[in-house]
Design an enzyme around this catalytic site. Structure first.
Site, PDB file in Angstrom:
ATOM      1  N   HIS A 108       0.849  -1.193   0.000  1.00  0.00           N
ATOM      2  CA  HIS A 108       0.000   0.000   0.000  1.00  0.00           C
ATOM      3  C   HIS A 108       0.886   1.244   0.000  1.00  0.00           C
ATOM      4  CE1 HIS A 108      -3.698  -2.095   2.006  1.00  0.00           C
ATOM      5  NE2 HIS A 108      -3.263  -2.718   0.939  1.00  0.00           N
TER       6      HIS A 108
ATOM      7  N   CYS B  62      -5.703   2.012   5.722  1.00  0.00           N
ATOM      8  CA  CYS B  62      -6.115   0.857   6.527  1.00  0.00           C
ATOM      9  C   CYS B  62      -5.243   0.796   7.779  1.00  0.00           C
ATOM     10  CB  CYS B  62      -5.962  -0.425   5.724  1.00  0.00           C
ATOM     11  SG  CYS B  62      -4.242  -0.799   5.365  1.00  0.00           S
TER      12      CYS B  62
ATOM     13  N   HIS C 215      13.265  31.443  -9.927  1.00  0.00           N
ATOM     14  CA  HIS C 215      12.554  30.699 -10.961  1.00  0.00           C
ATOM     15  C   HIS C 215      12.126  29.316 -10.452  1.00  0.00           C
ATOM     16  CE1 HIS C 215      14.468  33.273 -14.357  1.00  0.00           C
ATOM     17  NE2 HIS C 215      14.094  33.976 -13.317  1.00  0.00           N
TER      18      HIS C 215
ATOM     19  N   GLU D 163      12.602  26.350 -11.618  1.00  0.00           N
ATOM     20  CA  GLU D 163      13.687  25.359 -11.602  1.00  0.00           C
ATOM     21  C   GLU D 163      14.623  25.612 -10.426  1.00  0.00           C
ATOM     22  OE1 GLU D 163      12.715  27.442 -13.983  1.00  0.00           O
ATOM     23  OE2 GLU D 163      13.471  26.875 -15.932  1.00  0.00           O
TER      24      GLU D 163
ATOM     25  N   CYS E 163      18.787  29.678 -15.893  1.00  0.00           N
ATOM     26  CA  CYS E 163      18.524  28.319 -15.374  1.00  0.00           C
ATOM     27  C   CYS E 163      19.228  27.205 -16.155  1.00  0.00           C
ATOM     28  CB  CYS E 163      17.022  28.049 -15.349  1.00  0.00           C
ATOM     29  SG  CYS E 163      16.176  29.054 -14.119  1.00  0.00           S
TER      30      CYS E 163
HETATM   31  N1  LIG Z   1      11.784  28.533 -17.145  1.00  0.00           N
HETATM   32  C1  LIG Z   1      11.309  29.602 -16.523  1.00  0.00           C
HETATM   33  C2  LIG Z   1      11.003  30.774 -17.228  1.00  0.00           C
HETATM   34  C3  LIG Z   1      10.489  31.847 -16.537  1.00  0.00           C
HETATM   35  N2  LIG Z   1      10.275  31.765 -15.207  1.00  0.00           N
HETATM   36  C4  LIG Z   1       9.624  32.868 -14.490  1.00  0.00           C
HETATM   37  C5  LIG Z   1      10.455  34.000 -14.027  1.00  0.00           C
HETATM   38  C6  LIG Z   1       9.496  35.136 -14.072  1.00  0.00           C
HETATM   39  O1  LIG Z   1       8.668  35.126 -12.915  1.00  0.00           O
HETATM   40  C7  LIG Z   1       8.609  34.856 -15.258  1.00  0.00           C
HETATM   41  C8  LIG Z   1       9.075  35.521 -16.534  1.00  0.00           C
HETATM   42  O2  LIG Z   1       8.271  35.091 -17.563  1.00  0.00           O
HETATM   43  P1  LIG Z   1       8.314  35.752 -19.019  1.00  0.00           P
HETATM   44  O3  LIG Z   1       9.643  35.566 -19.680  1.00  0.00           O
HETATM   45  O4  LIG Z   1       7.131  35.263 -19.781  1.00  0.00           O
HETATM   46  O5  LIG Z   1       8.189  37.302 -18.742  1.00  0.00           O
HETATM   47  P2  LIG Z   1       6.882  38.122 -18.425  1.00  0.00           P
HETATM   48  O6  LIG Z   1       6.220  37.550 -17.219  1.00  0.00           O
HETATM   49  O7  LIG Z   1       7.313  39.555 -18.338  1.00  0.00           O
HETATM   50  O8  LIG Z   1       5.931  37.926 -19.682  1.00  0.00           O
HETATM   51  P3  LIG Z   1       6.103  38.388 -21.241  1.00  0.00           P
HETATM   52  O9  LIG Z   1       7.452  39.011 -21.395  1.00  0.00           O
HETATM   53  O10 LIG Z   1       5.974  37.096 -21.995  1.00  0.00           O
HETATM   54  O11 LIG Z   1       4.986  39.367 -21.520  1.00  0.00           O
HETATM   55  O12 LIG Z   1       8.646  33.422 -15.369  1.00  0.00           O
HETATM   56  C9  LIG Z   1      10.569  30.599 -14.524  1.00  0.00           C
HETATM   57  O13 LIG Z   1      10.330  30.506 -13.324  1.00  0.00           O
HETATM   58  N3  LIG Z   1      11.130  29.550 -15.198  1.00  0.00           N
END
Ligand SMILES: Nc1ccn([C@H]2C[C@H](O)[C@@H](COP(=O)(O)OP(=O)(O)OP(=O)(O)O)O2)c(=O)n1
Length: 422
Positions: A14, A39, A306, A308, A337
């Site tokens: 389980h 359980c 981010h 990742e 990243c």
């Molecule tokens: N692999 C990724 C790519 C981006 N981000 C996060 C970091 C930011 O919080 C946001 C950035 O996204 P965008 O590049 O889309 O930028 P914007 O939010 O400004 O949107 P856009 O430029 O497309 O209008 O996403 C993330 O966590 N991991």
């Protein structure tokens, strides 16, 4: 809060027993989430490990108890087990409860609206110029039907009976009963909407991107249904974002050299995250603006962690160089990243690539395309079917190859409850 493991039942064990085998006394003070009331065999070990809380979905009793529902004169053992569960529950410090708080009221609508913005839907829509995102609605309907039959009990009386066998008589009266059912329905709707954002659609799936050289084992793509499942997990995380505009989720899994006792086979969970400001920060501590804001000083990019990066930081297992580890990201990994993922020793990236090659003022996606030494699988039409847009029965295939169920899978399947026919 940090997730330390995701497990499911196997042919022999389980899920609760597997969690215990994998984590032992590290389960102390953890919260455990079960798809059915555990359980006594599982519960006694979990309670003994000193867990804090055990939450379960109030629709799926143990198989023995379910027999009892359809045949009240059945097994003595089932009744004994139910009593033992109650006794363990009342005598332990762990809280054993139904965790089903109402969702915030705009949640369903928000998820429906934003699901179509993920790369997976966007990519399909772009590949078929005459098609709008209506296919998302159809995919969502399909998922809703599937999840309703898996997680809900359509017959109210039957549900009440099941709740009673589970010791939840107090939830059988209205308004508690109808509220419970509504909350369950809402959650199923949310899950279905999220799952539909990585849809089963034609021959779309995760396929190798670029002609980079990596070793043969790392070049092997996961079966499509497994890859899609992991990406749905990442998508669920994306909704927790602290970035108002763009939610991103990431989850890391790895594969042991041999198949383990877990229902996930050789795959084990390593870590997960979403994009957010540094841990502990308050709402207005950091700027939230994007590239369109002229003043670079008040843009979010230098502060946000981010998805990742959070998954790597808050992982609960090491990334081992001799194992196939994989990260699933809902968006293309950015230039910050890509070297982190490679440096951490991750062998495979599954991601969307709509932004690949884009260079914005504060965030760029140039390195992903050139990345060597890590296998990349991006969401696209199967290379085998690029010229033939066939859309029949894609689920019967994985990577273009007819799928056959292993004997183990079939046996395990028959162990699972299917309440859909009620
Ligand atoms: N692999 C990724 C790519 C981006 N981000 C996060 C970091 C930011 O919080 C946001 C950035 O996204 P965008 O590049 O889309 O930028 P914007 O939010 O400004 O949107 P856009 O430029 O497309 O209008 O996403 C993330 O966590 N991991």
């Amino acid at each position: 809060m940090k997730i330390v493991g995701l497990h499911c039942s196997s042919t022999d064990l389980h899920a609760g027993q597997i969690a215990l085998i994998k984590h032992g006394s590290r389960l102390k003070n953890c919260d455990l989430y079960f798809s059915r009331k555990p359980c006594s065999t599982c519960l006694k070990m979990i309670v003994n490990a000193g867990v804090n809380r055990i939450s379960y979905w109030p629709a799926d009793p143990e198989i023995s108890l379910q027999n009892e529902v359809s045949n009240p004169t059945s097994t003595e053992d089932a009744k004994l087990d139910a009593k033992a569960v109650e006794r363990l529950k009342s005598n332990s410090r762990a809280r054993v409860c139904v965790l089903l708080q109402p969702l915030v009221c705009y949640m369903v609508q928000f998820i429906e609206e934003t699901s179509t913005k993920f790369d997976f839907i966007q990519k399909i829509a772009k590949s078929q110029p005459d098609c709008n995102t209506d296919f998302y609605t159809a995919c969502r309907q399909e998922r809703i039907k599937e999840y309703e039959s898996l997680f809900l009990i359509s017959n109210e009386e039957m549900h009440k009976q099941i709740l009673m066998t589970m010791g939840l008589e107090n939830l059988c009266e209205n308004p508690y009963f109808s509220n419970l059912r509504q909350n369950m329905k809402d959650l199923v709707l949310v899950l279905a909407s999220v799952a539909a954002s990585v849809p089963v659609y034609g021959y779309f799936g995760f396929y190798k991107s670029g002609s980079q050289q990596t070793n043969e084992a790392d070049d092997q793509c996961l079966p499509q249904d497994v890859a899609r499942h992991c990406m749905i997990q990442a998508t669920l995380l994306a909704y927790r974002t602290e970035d108002h505009k763009t939610g991103v989720g990431a989850i890391i899994w790895a594969e042991e050299k041999s198949r383990g006792c877990d229902g996930t086979g050789a795959m084990y969970f390593v870590g997960c995250g979403y994009n957010a400001f540094p841990v502990g920060s308050e709402y207005a501590d950091f700027p939230h603006m994007d590239d369109k804001q002229k003043d670079r000083e008040i843009r979010k990019f230098r502060y946000i962690i981010h998805a990742e990066q959070n998954a790597l930081t808050f992982r609960c297992r090491e990334i081992k160089p001799d194992e196939r580890s994989m990260i699933f990201v809902t968006k293309c990994p950015c230039d910050e990243c890509v070297p982190l993922i490679k440096g951490a020793g991750i062998k495979q990236i599954y991601a969307g690539d709509v932004d690949a090659g884009k260079k914005k003022a504060d965030i760029s996606y140039m390195k992903f395309g050139e990345l060597e030494g890590v296998s990349k699988f991006t969401w696209q039409l199967s290379p085998l079917h690029t010229n033939a847009l066939e859309f029949h029965d894609p689920t019967a295939r994985e990577n273009g190859v007819q799928k056959t169920k292993s004997l183990d899978d079939q046996q395990h399947q028959s162990k699972k409850l299917c309440l859909g026919h009620y």
